[in-house]
Structure formats: structure tokens, C-alpha cells
Design a protein around this motif. Sequence first.
Motif, PDB file in Angstrom:
ATOM      1  N   GLU A 104       0.811  -1.219   0.000  1.00  0.00           N
ATOM      2  CA  GLU A 104       0.000   0.000   0.000  1.00  0.00           C
ATOM      3  C   GLU A 104       0.845   1.270   0.000  1.00  0.00           C
ATOM      4  OE1 GLU A 104      -3.441   1.907   2.832  1.00  0.00           O
ATOM      5  OE2 GLU A 104      -3.393  -0.266   2.571  1.00  0.00           O
ATOM      6  N   GLN A 119      -0.329   5.523  -1.283  1.00  0.00           N
ATOM      7  CA  GLN A 119      -0.922   6.157  -0.110  1.00  0.00           C
ATOM      8  C   GLN A 119      -1.696   7.418  -0.491  1.00  0.00           C
ATOM      9  OE1 GLN A 119      -1.394   5.534   2.959  1.00  0.00           O
ATOM     10  NE2 GLN A 119      -0.125   3.741   3.387  1.00  0.00           N
ATOM     11  N   SER A 143      -3.825   8.628  -2.885  1.00  0.00           N
ATOM     12  CA  SER A 143      -4.605   8.044  -3.973  1.00  0.00           C
ATOM     13  C   SER A 143      -4.949   9.037  -5.071  1.00  0.00           C
ATOM     14  CB  SER A 143      -5.902   7.443  -3.416  1.00  0.00           C
ATOM     15  OG  SER A 143      -6.655   8.422  -2.737  1.00  0.00           O
ATOM     16  N   GLN A 190      -8.119  -5.646   6.124  1.00  0.00           N
ATOM     17  CA  GLN A 190      -9.052  -4.848   6.933  1.00  0.00           C
ATOM     18  C   GLN A 190      -8.470  -3.479   7.302  1.00  0.00           C
ATOM     19  OE1 GLN A 190     -10.212  -7.499  10.203  1.00  0.00           O
ATOM     20  NE2 GLN A 190     -12.253  -7.496   9.348  1.00  0.00           N
ATOM     21  N   ARG A 191      -7.165  -3.367   7.210  1.00  0.00           N
ATOM     22  CA  ARG A 191      -6.520  -2.089   7.533  1.00  0.00           C
ATOM     23  C   ARG A 191      -6.159  -1.321   6.263  1.00  0.00           C
ATOM     24  NH1 ARG A 191      -3.745  -5.904  10.640  1.00  0.00           N
ATOM     25  NH2 ARG A 191      -1.914  -5.725   9.291  1.00  0.00           N
ATOM     26  N   SER A 192      -6.623  -1.783   5.129  1.00  0.00           N
ATOM     27  CA  SER A 192      -6.159  -1.240   3.857  1.00  0.00           C
ATOM     28  C   SER A 192      -6.897   0.039   3.459  1.00  0.00           C
ATOM     29  CB  SER A 192      -6.351  -2.291   2.752  1.00  0.00           C
ATOM     30  OG  SER A 192      -7.728  -2.454   2.477  1.00  0.00           O
ATOM     31  N   LEU A 193      -6.367   0.631   2.385  1.00  0.00           N
ATOM     32  CA  LEU A 193      -6.972   1.833   1.821  1.00  0.00           C
ATOM     33  C   LEU A 193      -8.413   1.583   1.374  1.00  0.00           C
ATOM     34  CD1 LEU A 193      -6.567   4.768   0.834  1.00  0.00           C
ATOM     35  CD2 LEU A 193      -5.661   3.825  -1.301  1.00  0.00           C
ATOM     36  N   CYS A 206     -10.696   0.074   2.839  1.00  0.00           N
ATOM     37  CA  CYS A 206     -11.623   0.256   3.955  1.00  0.00           C
ATOM     38  C   CYS A 206     -11.693   1.709   4.425  1.00  0.00           C
ATOM     39  CB  CYS A 206     -11.212  -0.647   5.126  1.00  0.00           C
ATOM     40  SG  CYS A 206     -11.336  -2.410   4.722  1.00  0.00           S
ATOM     41  N   ARG A 207     -10.799   2.534   3.917  1.00  0.00           N
ATOM     42  CA  ARG A 207     -10.806   3.954   4.275  1.00  0.00           C
ATOM     43  C   ARG A 207     -11.283   4.831   3.132  1.00  0.00           C
ATOM     44  NH1 ARG A 207      -5.586   2.356   5.582  1.00  0.00           N
ATOM     45  NH2 ARG A 207      -4.679   3.818   4.057  1.00  0.00           N
ATOM     46  N   ASN A 208     -11.324   4.279   1.941  1.00  0.00           N
ATOM     47  CA  ASN A 208     -11.665   5.073   0.762  1.00  0.00           C
ATOM     48  C   ASN A 208     -12.546   4.238  -0.167  1.00  0.00           C
ATOM     49  OD1 ASN A 208     -11.621   6.427  -1.780  1.00  0.00           O
ATOM     50  ND2 ASN A 208      -9.739   7.493  -1.189  1.00  0.00           N
ATOM     51  N   GLN A 237     -16.355  -3.471  -0.098  1.00  0.00           N
ATOM     52  CA  GLN A 237     -15.890  -3.205   1.266  1.00  0.00           C
ATOM     53  C   GLN A 237     -16.436  -4.204   2.280  1.00  0.00           C
ATOM     54  OE1 GLN A 237     -16.995   1.087   1.546  1.00  0.00           O
ATOM     55  NE2 GLN A 237     -14.807   1.425   1.937  1.00  0.00           N
ATOM     56  N   CYS A 251     -14.232  -5.315   5.117  1.00  0.00           N
ATOM     57  CA  CYS A 251     -13.794  -4.322   6.097  1.00  0.00           C
ATOM     58  C   CYS A 251     -14.506  -4.477   7.438  1.00  0.00           C
ATOM     59  CB  CYS A 251     -14.056  -2.917   5.555  1.00  0.00           C
ATOM     60  SG  CYS A 251     -13.175  -2.565   4.020  1.00  0.00           S
TER      61      CYS A 251
END
Length: 327
Positions: free
Chosen positions: A182, A186, A188, A263-266, A268-270, A307, A310
Motif C-alpha cells: 500500500e 498512499q 490516492s 481490513q486495515r487497507s486503503l 476500507c478507508r476510501n 468493502q 472491512c
Amino acid sequence: ANSVEHPFVKLSVCSPWECAEEAQLVDILHLVLKASLFEPALPIQPCHIQLDELSHWSRFPYDFVVAGVDKCGTTSLRMNLGKHPDIKFTASEDKKIFEDALFTWSSTALMALPRKAVVERRAAEAEALRQGAVVGGGAVGVYNAIIFREPFARQALSRMPRMKVIMAVCSPVRRFFSLVPEEEFQDSNSAAARSALARGVEDVRVSADLEEMRRLFDGRLFAVPQGALDDERVYDQMAHFLGLAPFSPGTDFGRFHVSGRSQRSLACRNASVARWVQRRLAGDTDIMKAMVQDARMTVPLSMWHPQAHCFGGEPAAASCASRTTQC
């Protein structure tokens, strides 16, 4: 197979076993080199020749292979299948590798036909594994999470008359973010990050490989969604697929080799990035869905929602002491 080792070249030639005399082999190799317009700087001598008798892939005595998909829970699938008393797995010849590398990273992996000595040694090992099986000698399998991606391996396995394939499949988005570093994307919104994402998609795409597995093993392939890898009923279905009795009641089907990285990846945040990757890996999603449906199983939400991975109870990486220790 006659292998010639010179200071600057290694050449393999197939010839009838009747041509195994040293002088005949030297003549044959000179003719082959002449026909290929290649003249050796030094004359070929008998000491340059290694002679091996070949066999055929159909003589390997294996019943099944856990063939992938890597990063979809293949370690859990292999370890849980191994809890059946009549299911045995081959071991790697390299003790530092958990997977059996015979069909992927060994000298056998790129051969059109295997050496007879390798086939006979593997047959003896398989026979030893079958000792004590309750039902018909049990089932001896090979485990390698990337074997489905290797064209030579696919062809070799398809020529084994008893060979069946078991595979774990999962969300291509989840798999992407488990495989691709990742750090490369970072930010994106940058051009460099978008380029890294595009390269990553091409690197992890497996739709063509899975299509070929489905074609070669039509009716002999059982695909399991990652979310079902702790379901006792699914393991009993796999045992039936292999011609074996159900697992013992109360068998603990756990998780192995879990990183928690996806689960900690981009993704799940975007949500936009997750959808972008999903669109570009739509072919992977479609073939994995079809494989699950071929096995008469329900396609879970996690296969198509970008997702879905996530949320839920994926164990923390810290709870997995080693690859072969249950989390």
C-alpha cells in the motif's frame, strides 16, 4: 531425455531409450545442434551428457490439489482438510517451504514430461501416506497456493486421471489489498499512485488463469468462498467430493495464517478506491462467482461488495503464532 551441459549452454533433447549408447547420444546431439544452426565451440564428449529416463504425468498417483487462490485462505483450507483422518498431503522437498513446489519451483516444473525416478519416488511416498486409511486408500493431495497460475502445472495436473481440484476464492478487492504494497499508493489522488494502482491490478488479475482451470477440470473442481472456510457442512461436502466419509463430529475448523492486512487497507478507508479496483477486477469476480455456483454453493455478499471484508471478525495477526498454528 539427454541433457548436455557445456560451459556456455545447457540443452535437453528427447530421444528413444534404444539410443542410450554414449556414441549414439553424441551423434544425436551433434545433429540437433547442426539443425539449430548452433555450432559448439568445444566438441561434445560423453562426460558432458546426463541421461534420464522419462515417464508421464498420468503416472503420478495423486487424488487432488489445493491449487489456490493465493491470499484467499488457502492455508486454512489445507490445514483444515488435513484434520480428516483419510486426507494426506505431500511434503515439500525443500523443508524451508510449506507448499509442495514440485510443479512450480523445481527442475520438474518446466519439463514436458517428468523424470521416471521422480515419478517412482513420489509414488512410493504417496503409498506410504495411504497406509492406515479407512476408505479405499484415502486421498493424497498436493498443496500450492499459486499452482493455478502456472501453465505447465495446469497441464501436468490435468493429465492425472484421478486429479480433482479444490480452491478457495474471495473478493478480488480484498485479495488485491492483501497482495499489493500500500505504500505505493498512499496518496490516492496523485498520478504516481494511480499508476501504481493500475500496475497492481495487472499483477494480481487471475481471471484468465481461473477460466483455464475451470475448462481443464470441468466437473472436477470445487470452489469454496473464503467466508465458508470454518463451516463444517462445507468440509463434509469436500470430503464427499473426494469420495470420503464426513469429518468427525465436532472437528474444529479454524483460521490459519491471517494477517488482517486487508481490513486495515486503503479500500476500507476510501470507498472510491475500493470501487475503482472492483471495476478493473470485474473479470476475476465473475469467474469466481461462476466457480462457486458450479459447486452448488451460494455466492456470498463478500464476493461482490468492495468493502464487505472491512467489517466482521477477522482475527488479529498477533493471534497467529505461525503459519501452521491455528489463530
